[in-house]
Motif scaffolding. Structure first.
Motif, PDB file in Angstrom:
ATOM      1  N   ALA A 205       0.826  -1.212   0.000  1.00  0.00           N
ATOM      2  CA  ALA A 205       0.000   0.000   0.000  1.00  0.00           C
ATOM      3  C   ALA A 205       0.856   1.257   0.000  1.00  0.00           C
ATOM      4  CB  ALA A 205      -0.929  -0.016   1.216  1.00  0.00           C
ATOM      5  N   LEU A 206       1.763   1.368   0.959  1.00  0.00           N
ATOM      6  CA  LEU A 206       2.548   2.594   1.112  1.00  0.00           C
ATOM      7  C   LEU A 206       3.629   2.710   0.039  1.00  0.00           C
ATOM      8  CD1 LEU A 206       2.888   2.577   5.009  1.00  0.00           C
ATOM      9  CD2 LEU A 206       1.142   3.672   3.586  1.00  0.00           C
ATOM     10  N   GLY A 207       4.291   1.590  -0.249  1.00  0.00           N
ATOM     11  CA  GLY A 207       5.310   1.619  -1.286  1.00  0.00           C
ATOM     12  C   GLY A 207       4.712   1.867  -2.659  1.00  0.00           C
ATOM     13  N   GLY A 208       3.567   1.250  -2.931  1.00  0.00           N
ATOM     14  CA  GLY A 208       2.901   1.473  -4.209  1.00  0.00           C
ATOM     15  C   GLY A 208       2.467   2.917  -4.380  1.00  0.00           C
ATOM     16  N   ALA A 209       1.943   3.509  -3.306  1.00  0.00           N
ATOM     17  CA  ALA A 209       1.529   4.913  -3.362  1.00  0.00           C
ATOM     18  C   ALA A 209       2.717   5.809  -3.682  1.00  0.00           C
ATOM     19  CB  ALA A 209       0.892   5.321  -2.036  1.00  0.00           C
ATOM     20  N   GLN A 210       3.855   5.532  -3.057  1.00  0.00           N
ATOM     21  CA  GLN A 210       5.048   6.342  -3.312  1.00  0.00           C
ATOM     22  C   GLN A 210       5.552   6.161  -4.740  1.00  0.00           C
ATOM     23  OE1 GLN A 210       6.234   8.574  -1.169  1.00  0.00           O
ATOM     24  NE2 GLN A 210       7.636   9.213  -2.788  1.00  0.00           N
ATOM     25  N   LEU A 211       5.441   4.942  -5.257  1.00  0.00           N
ATOM     26  CA  LEU A 211       5.868   4.675  -6.633  1.00  0.00           C
ATOM     27  C   LEU A 211       5.037   5.484  -7.621  1.00  0.00           C
ATOM     28  CD1 LEU A 211       7.642   2.994  -8.559  1.00  0.00           C
ATOM     29  CD2 LEU A 211       5.862   1.224  -8.501  1.00  0.00           C
ATOM     30  N   PHE A 212       3.733   5.548  -7.411  1.00  0.00           N
ATOM     31  CA  PHE A 212       2.868   6.322  -8.299  1.00  0.00           C
ATOM     32  C   PHE A 212       3.156   7.818  -8.176  1.00  0.00           C
ATOM     33  CE2 PHE A 212       0.789   2.427  -9.036  1.00  0.00           C
ATOM     34  CZ  PHE A 212      -0.131   2.583 -10.048  1.00  0.00           C
ATOM     35  N   GLU A 213       3.477   8.277  -6.957  1.00  0.00           N
ATOM     36  CA  GLU A 213       3.809   9.689  -6.761  1.00  0.00           C
ATOM     37  C   GLU A 213       5.022  10.077  -7.607  1.00  0.00           C
ATOM     38  OE1 GLU A 213       2.620  12.240  -5.212  1.00  0.00           O
ATOM     39  OE2 GLU A 213       1.081  11.467  -3.838  1.00  0.00           O
ATOM     40  N   LEU A 214       5.987   9.178  -7.702  1.00  0.00           N
ATOM     41  CA  LEU A 214       7.201   9.471  -8.457  1.00  0.00           C
ATOM     42  C   LEU A 214       6.929   9.660  -9.948  1.00  0.00           C
ATOM     43  CD1 LEU A 214       9.703   6.979  -6.753  1.00  0.00           C
ATOM     44  CD2 LEU A 214       9.557   9.464  -6.437  1.00  0.00           C
ATOM     45  N   THR A 215       5.827   9.108 -10.435  1.00  0.00           N
ATOM     46  CA  THR A 215       5.497   9.229 -11.859  1.00  0.00           C
ATOM     47  C   THR A 215       4.485  10.342 -12.120  1.00  0.00           C
ATOM     48  OG1 THR A 215       3.702   7.604 -11.723  1.00  0.00           O
ATOM     49  CG2 THR A 215       5.920   6.775 -12.198  1.00  0.00           C
ATOM     50  N   GLY A 216       4.149  11.125 -11.101  1.00  0.00           N
ATOM     51  CA  GLY A 216       3.226  12.234 -11.278  1.00  0.00           C
ATOM     52  C   GLY A 216       1.772  11.878 -11.074  1.00  0.00           C
ATOM     53  N   ILE A 217       1.479  10.654 -10.595  1.00  0.00           N
ATOM     54  CA  ILE A 217       0.104  10.231 -10.311  1.00  0.00           C
ATOM     55  C   ILE A 217      -0.101  10.260  -8.806  1.00  0.00           C
ATOM     56  CG2 ILE A 217      -1.583   8.357 -10.499  1.00  0.00           C
ATOM     57  CD1 ILE A 217      -0.173   7.442 -13.012  1.00  0.00           C
ATOM     58  N   LYS A 218      -1.254  10.768  -8.376  1.00  0.00           N
ATOM     59  CA  LYS A 218      -1.518  10.886  -6.945  1.00  0.00           C
ATOM     60  C   LYS A 218      -1.357   9.529  -6.268  1.00  0.00           C
ATOM     61  CE  LYS A 218      -4.826  12.779  -3.634  1.00  0.00           C
ATOM     62  NZ  LYS A 218      -3.745  13.442  -2.890  1.00  0.00           N
ATOM     63  N   GLY A 219      -0.591   9.501  -5.175  1.00  0.00           N
ATOM     64  CA  GLY A 219      -0.275   8.246  -4.505  1.00  0.00           C
ATOM     65  C   GLY A 219      -1.484   7.501  -4.000  1.00  0.00           C
ATOM     66  N   ASP A 220      -2.490   8.226  -3.510  1.00  0.00           N
ATOM     67  CA  ASP A 220      -3.692   7.552  -3.000  1.00  0.00           C
ATOM     68  C   ASP A 220      -4.392   6.783  -4.109  1.00  0.00           C
ATOM     69  OD1 ASP A 220      -3.146   8.652  -0.561  1.00  0.00           O
ATOM     70  OD2 ASP A 220      -4.502  10.354  -0.809  1.00  0.00           O
ATOM     71  N   LEU A 221      -4.441   7.372  -5.308  1.00  0.00           N
ATOM     72  CA  LEU A 221      -5.027   6.672  -6.448  1.00  0.00           C
ATOM     73  C   LEU A 221      -4.193   5.440  -6.795  1.00  0.00           C
ATOM     74  CD1 LEU A 221      -7.084   6.502  -8.745  1.00  0.00           C
ATOM     75  CD2 LEU A 221      -5.627   8.031 -10.076  1.00  0.00           C
ATOM     76  N   GLY A 222      -2.879   5.565  -6.677  1.00  0.00           N
ATOM     77  CA  GLY A 222      -2.010   4.413  -6.922  1.00  0.00           C
ATOM     78  C   GLY A 222      -2.276   3.281  -5.951  1.00  0.00           C
ATOM     79  N   ALA A 223      -2.492   3.612  -4.672  1.00  0.00           N
ATOM     80  CA  ALA A 223      -2.795   2.574  -3.681  1.00  0.00           C
ATOM     81  C   ALA A 223      -4.084   1.847  -4.049  1.00  0.00           C
ATOM     82  CB  ALA A 223      -2.913   3.203  -2.293  1.00  0.00           C
ATOM     83  N   LEU A 224      -5.082   2.593  -4.506  1.00  0.00           N
ATOM     84  CA  LEU A 224      -6.342   1.960  -4.898  1.00  0.00           C
ATOM     85  C   LEU A 224      -6.133   1.051  -6.113  1.00  0.00           C
ATOM     86  CD1 LEU A 224      -9.872   3.317  -4.892  1.00  0.00           C
ATOM     87  CD2 LEU A 224      -9.009   2.484  -7.067  1.00  0.00           C
ATOM     88  N   ILE A 225      -5.339   1.501  -7.092  1.00  0.00           N
ATOM     89  CA  ILE A 225      -5.107   0.695  -8.297  1.00  0.00           C
ATOM     90  C   ILE A 225      -4.387  -0.602  -7.951  1.00  0.00           C
ATOM     91  CG2 ILE A 225      -3.829   0.637 -10.466  1.00  0.00           C
ATOM     92  CD1 ILE A 225      -4.423   3.638 -10.757  1.00  0.00           C
ATOM     93  N   ILE A 226      -3.387  -0.529  -7.092  1.00  0.00           N
ATOM     94  CA  ILE A 226      -2.648  -1.735  -6.708  1.00  0.00           C
ATOM     95  C   ILE A 226      -3.561  -2.693  -5.956  1.00  0.00           C
ATOM     96  CG2 ILE A 226      -0.807  -2.594  -5.209  1.00  0.00           C
ATOM     97  CD1 ILE A 226       0.837  -0.184  -5.994  1.00  0.00           C
ATOM     98  N   GLY A 227      -4.410  -2.159  -5.057  1.00  0.00           N
ATOM     99  CA  GLY A 227      -5.368  -3.020  -4.367  1.00  0.00           C
ATOM    100  C   GLY A 227      -6.326  -3.679  -5.334  1.00  0.00           C
ATOM    101  N   ALA A 228      -6.808  -2.902  -6.325  1.00  0.00           N
ATOM    102  CA  ALA A 228      -7.758  -3.442  -7.307  1.00  0.00           C
ATOM    103  C   ALA A 228      -7.113  -4.542  -8.144  1.00  0.00           C
ATOM    104  CB  ALA A 228      -8.268  -2.318  -8.200  1.00  0.00           C
TER     105      ALA A 228
END
Length: 526
Positions: A205-228
């Protein structure tokens, strides 16, 4: 004041709130307001933990995503219509507030965002309430949670758009994460079921959110995508359960930080209370839409009453709007008070939902459509009913069906599970065991035994009380996990089978059979 003492005050307020029959979340908001009055300022640690709670909230939402369930017309149709109607209604409320309360001034964009935030219902509140009532696996719970997930998705999309972040070309590299899904699931299996499994979930959850942040995508949305991406797997369900307590714990910090921002001024207090009361408009709106989309009245009512509140997600939306200058911080404070008011009003509705249905059943049945009537389950000639067709219920069904054949009927709500049982030639029907309408369509005088294979003590008690109220005179047997549960059920004439205690004796009998068979096989070989 140090953060541990802040948490201690939150605990005390949460316990007082729970003792008063209200959700603990109300106590956390109150604790934040009290701390603000004492001149306490939230530290960076509190805000950090608050952000972690939001990320885990979205990750667990993603883990529950089931496209097949969300694509049901009653789920997305009810959500879209409700959001549209309430968006217009609350927009009118804010315009009326400016006219009646001169001190209230909100720009048009701020009104739109605030009205949008008020269309949501609280995922945390609803899930906790359904779990406490033993109804987390019921049909109305699945409907309510499906609506909540779509609402959360709408909020996440809003957050992603409002953040104004433009993903860089490196965001395309995230597509290569999908082939890693199988590897991640194998690693989750390797982690077992203990703390290592939970820790891996936190890293995802936390690592995925940070990974998405690095690419310019909001980290919270990244956490949801990884969970999905993990949704639909048994490990995803287990991970969601394990992270639930962590998520709720960190969200305490979120509610505290909102309260620490202070009370709204006088005019906004009045507006906040009114908005909290207006949450009671959600159930009748949901009920009308759901029944028109061919939902049974009881399912529609129970799902609607559970949604009679405002959401903590609305606070997240308003917090972002405040950062962008669309609304003032005091609007967030007003909404937090409105949420607390809605929780206070929704709690007795949730506790008395079944009584409300029984009281108004004749009138509510008028909303039942012909399509619903055509799907009544066929339980003719049933002598034995097995409620809950999981592993335990299936084993019980197979054993007793050897003697009673088609006079045994299995009852469950999971459509996919029922389809498998039908392929294996078991007689099963789709129904909610706690639905009084289901039992009224059964000739209870001909039913000799009801087997509760639900493994949920609260639900077992609910069905037992329902059968008692309907005058059932046959035998009832239930599966329990603890001795105190068995004692409580047996006081009401329900025969209790302690799953853990009896499993030991069954295991010993099984081992003894093999031990006795061993000499015979040895003799034959010699």
């Amino acid at each position: 004041m140090p953060d541990p003492l802040i948490i201690l005050i939150a605990l005390a307020c949460g316990m007082v709130s729970r003792a008063a029959g209200l959700p603990a979340l109300v106590g956390y908001l109150l604790a934040g307001f009290i701390l603000h009055e004492l001149g306490i300022v939230a530290s960076s640690l509190l805000h950090t933990l608050s952000d972690v709670g939001i990320t885990l909230l979205l990750f667990t939402v993603g883990l529950k995503l089931q496209p097949r369930d969300l694509l049901q017309r009653v789920v997305w149709g009810s959500t879209v219509l409700q959001v549209a109607v309430l968006q217009v209604f609350f927009l009118g409320v804010f315009y009326a507030a400016e006219w009646l309360l001169p001190g209230v001034q909100i720009g048009f964009s701020g009104k739109l965002v605030a009205a949008f935030a008020l269309t949501f219902s609280s995922t945390v509140f609803v899930v906790q309430m359904l779990q406490e009532r033993g109804e987390a696996s019921s049909r109305h719970a699945a409907l309510a949670i499906g609506i909540l997930i779509i609402q959360d998705l709408l909020a996440v999309l809003f957050l992603a758009v409002s953040a104004g972040k433009v993903p860089g070309p490196e965001a395309l590299l995230l597509l290569f994460l999908w082939p890693l899904r199988g590897l991640v699931l194998r690693l989750l299996t390797l982690c077992g079921h203990g703390e290592l499994f939970t820790l891996f979930g936190l890293v995802l959850a936390l690592g995925g959110a940070q990974l998405f942040e690095l690419t310019g995508i909001k980290g919270d949305l990244g956490a949801l995508i990884i969970g999905a991406a993990l949704a639909g797997e048994q490990k995803a369900k287990e991970l969601s359960r394990n992270l639930m307590q962590f998520k709720d714990l960190f969200l305490v910090c979120f509610f505290l930080s909102i309260g620490l921002d202070g009370w709204p001024r006088g005019e906004l207090v009045v507006l906040a209370v009114l908005i909290g009361v207006f949450a009671l408009l959600k159930p009748p709106l949901y009920f009308l839409v759901m029944t028109r989309l061919h939902t049974p009245p009881r399912t529609a009512l129970l799902a609607s009453l559970s949604l009679a509140n405002h959401s903590e997600f609305g606070l997240i939306v308003l917090a972002l709007a405040a950062q962008q200058g669309l609304v003032g911080d005091e609007i967030s404070a007003a909404l937090s008070l409105a949420i607390a008011v809605s929780f206070v009003l929704a709690s007795p509705l949730g506790r008395n939902a079944h009584q409300i249905y029984r009281r108004w059943q004749p009138w509510l049945q008028r909303f039942e459509t012909d399509t619903v009537r055509a799907t009544y389950p066929d339980t003719r000639n049933a002598r034995i009913l097995v409620l809950g067709m999981g592993n335990i219920g299936t084993g019980a069904y197979d054993s007793i069906a050897e003697h009673y054949g088609s006079q045994v009927v299995g009852v469950d709500e999971n459509r996919r599970k029922l389809a498998r049982h039908r392929r294996e030639h078991r007689r099963v029907v789709a129904a909610d065991a706690s639905d009084p309408d289901f039992w009224r369509r059964i000739d209870l005088a001909s039913v000799e035994l009801v087997m509760l294979a639900l493994t949920n003590h609260a639900e077992n008690k609910l069905v037992g009380r329902l059968l008692e109220d309907l005058g059932y005179r046959g035998r009832i047997a239930a599966v329990v996990r603890f001795d105190e549960e068995a004692e409580e059920l047996e006081k009401h004439g329900i025969s209790a089978f302690n799953l853990y205690a009896q499993a030991g004796s069954g295991f010993a009998a099984h081992a003894a059979e093999h031990l006795q068979a061993a000499p015979d096989s040895t003799a034959r070989e010699s």
